[in-house]
Design an enzyme around this catalytic site. Sequence first.
Site, short mmCIF file in Angstrom:
data_model
loop_
_atom_site.label_atom_id
_atom_site.label_comp_id
_atom_site.label_asym_id
_atom_site.label_seq_id
_atom_site.Cartn_x
_atom_site.Cartn_y
_atom_site.Cartn_z
N CYS A 125 21.92 43.23 40.54
CA CYS A 125 22.32 41.88 40.11
C CYS A 125 22.65 40.99 41.29
O CYS A 125 21.97 40.00 41.54
CB CYS A 125 23.54 41.99 39.20
SG CYS A 125 23.31 43.18 37.91
N LYS A 141 25.22 32.21 34.82
CA LYS A 141 25.07 33.60 35.26
C LYS A 141 24.69 33.67 36.74
O LYS A 141 25.25 34.44 37.53
CB LYS A 141 23.99 34.26 34.41
CG LYS A 141 23.51 35.59 34.91
CD LYS A 141 24.55 36.63 34.69
CE LYS A 141 24.16 37.94 35.31
NZ LYS A 141 25.06 39.01 34.95
N1 SAJ Z 1 30.78 44.66 47.36
C1 SAJ Z 1 31.28 44.52 48.64
N2 SAJ Z 1 32.52 43.95 48.80
C2 SAJ Z 1 33.26 43.52 47.75
C3 SAJ Z 1 32.75 43.65 46.45
C4 SAJ Z 1 31.50 44.22 46.28
O1 SAJ Z 1 30.64 44.90 49.62
O2 SAJ Z 1 34.38 43.04 47.99
C5 SAJ Z 1 29.45 45.25 47.15
C6 SAJ Z 1 29.47 46.55 46.35
O3 SAJ Z 1 29.74 47.65 47.17
C7 SAJ Z 1 28.08 46.56 45.77
C8 SAJ Z 1 27.78 45.09 45.53
O4 SAJ Z 1 28.69 44.36 46.34
O5 SAJ Z 1 27.14 47.07 46.71
C9 SAJ Z 1 27.90 44.62 44.10
O6 SAJ Z 1 29.03 45.22 43.46
P1 SAJ Z 1 29.98 44.45 42.45
O7 SAJ Z 1 30.99 45.41 41.96
O8 SAJ Z 1 30.49 43.22 43.07
O9 SAJ Z 1 29.03 43.94 41.29
P2 SAJ Z 1 27.94 44.63 40.31
O10 SAJ Z 1 26.58 44.37 40.87
O11 SAJ Z 1 28.28 46.01 39.95
O12 SAJ Z 1 28.14 43.71 38.99
C10 SAJ Z 1 28.03 42.30 39.10
C11 SAJ Z 1 29.24 41.65 38.42
N3 SAJ Z 1 29.27 40.21 38.73
C12 SAJ Z 1 30.38 39.61 39.27
O13 SAJ Z 1 31.38 40.22 39.53
C13 SAJ Z 1 30.28 38.14 39.49
C14 SAJ Z 1 29.16 41.87 36.90
O14 SAJ Z 1 30.20 41.18 36.23
C15 SAJ Z 1 27.79 41.37 36.38
O15 SAJ Z 1 27.66 41.57 34.98
C16 SAJ Z 1 26.73 42.17 37.09
O16 SAJ Z 1 26.80 41.89 38.50
C17 SAJ Z 1 25.37 41.75 36.52
O17 SAJ Z 1 24.83 42.50 35.70
O18 SAJ Z 1 24.92 40.64 36.83
#
Ligand code: SAJ
Length: 422
Positions: free
Chosen positions: A265, A211
Amino acid sequence: MLNTICIMGLGYIGLPTATVLASRKKRVVGVDVSQHVVDTINRGDIHIVEPELDILVHAAVGSGHLHAVTSPEPADVFLIAVPTPLTHAHRPDLSYIESAAKAIAPVLRKGNLVVLESTSPVGTTEKMAGWLADTRPDLSFPQQAGEESDIRIAYCPERVLPGRIVHEIVANDRVIGGMTQRCSQAAIAFYRLFVQGECIATDVRTAEMCKLAENSFRDTNIAFANELSMICDQQGINVWELIKLANRHPRVDILSPGCGVGGHCIAVDPWFIVDSTPEDAKLIRLAREVNDAKPDWVIRKVEQAVDELTGCGLNARDIRIACLGITFKADIDDLRESPALQITQILAERHAGQLRVVEPNLQTLPDSLRNMQVTLMTLNEAILDAHILVLLVDHTDFRNTRPDLKGRQRLIDTRGIWKNTK
Ligand code: SAJ
């Protein structure tokens, strides 16, 4: 026997899991320390926003399969899905897991399965097993009795994406780390009640690390994109065009820069690795620092725009700034660890009375902005009103708009969705 399931913590993971199990006709006891949460759920309502969850909760409570309480009841399976926040020193706070373990210990019975889902540093499940064993010397646990233990214990991380939880909780593969092989098998039998993805057995420490590795991988890749965006800005290169071109390489897949990394997360979990192995986790720590520094960079860009406008004869105190989006990512109402909110708060302090916010996913401003003379307005109003537009979150509403900027109006687009706008 997997008839009664007791779920500790009715938040973004516990509540959807409880409702999915209830929809499989299991008797589900949902436990939360908040009386408000318990009362809300028992009315068939929800206290969090997640697509389709309201319908599921309404049905689960209505059918009598789910009820919420403040202390655990005897069950066949106990699933712990409580928060593991960070302390100010970036150390994991395991107190919620410890409280949950101590709460279930008195009602444990021989043959029970206990699964931890909370994101946790490596070694936490074994610690939890220790807390349970200390309270119940009359039962045997895997660390003492191995395969013959009375209680089975496993770790299984949740991996659902906020906004898609109801779908992903069923569809995603699950990594299941039992303290013994029998523990893994018992946990796999439990997850097969509702998971359509594959359930893959491993040991408990690998499951915990899996994780943390997943979220650190994403954080590190976003940090690369964020660093690239700052380098390109220095070099006069449009980073969005650059990434599109680079990603045409068959083995390159650069993520999207933004105003920082938020949520509970990705901005948190890498610190669990850094805390356990500070000497070795160099890149993981640096990525966190790069992402955490991005909001300051955005604020500096806004201040540069203010300076340019004052250079053109505007009085600094008359310059109106609109922050577009304050949630932690697109198309949700979740503000946890939101870099966009952090940026907006700092700008609101510095430019009192001149800050506007557009947030199509919220009806009202959060408390932290309400007392700061900040005005909530529509996108069209902000485009007409503000001298500086700061696009922080790539909400669909913003993507579907092509603003026609006037004269001296400035745009700082941290998401690259209006990059071709004048
Ligand atoms: N972000 C960027 N650029 C990107 C992708 C995301 O700046 O290309 C930013 C988003 O705007 C946000 C942050 O990153 O601020 C996180 O967003 P996210 O969509 O990447 O992830 P979370 O936090 O919503 O969910 C993540 C997921 N983990 C992965 O994709 C590895 C999800 O599958 C997990 O279950 C979750 O964390 C968790 O609960 O751990």
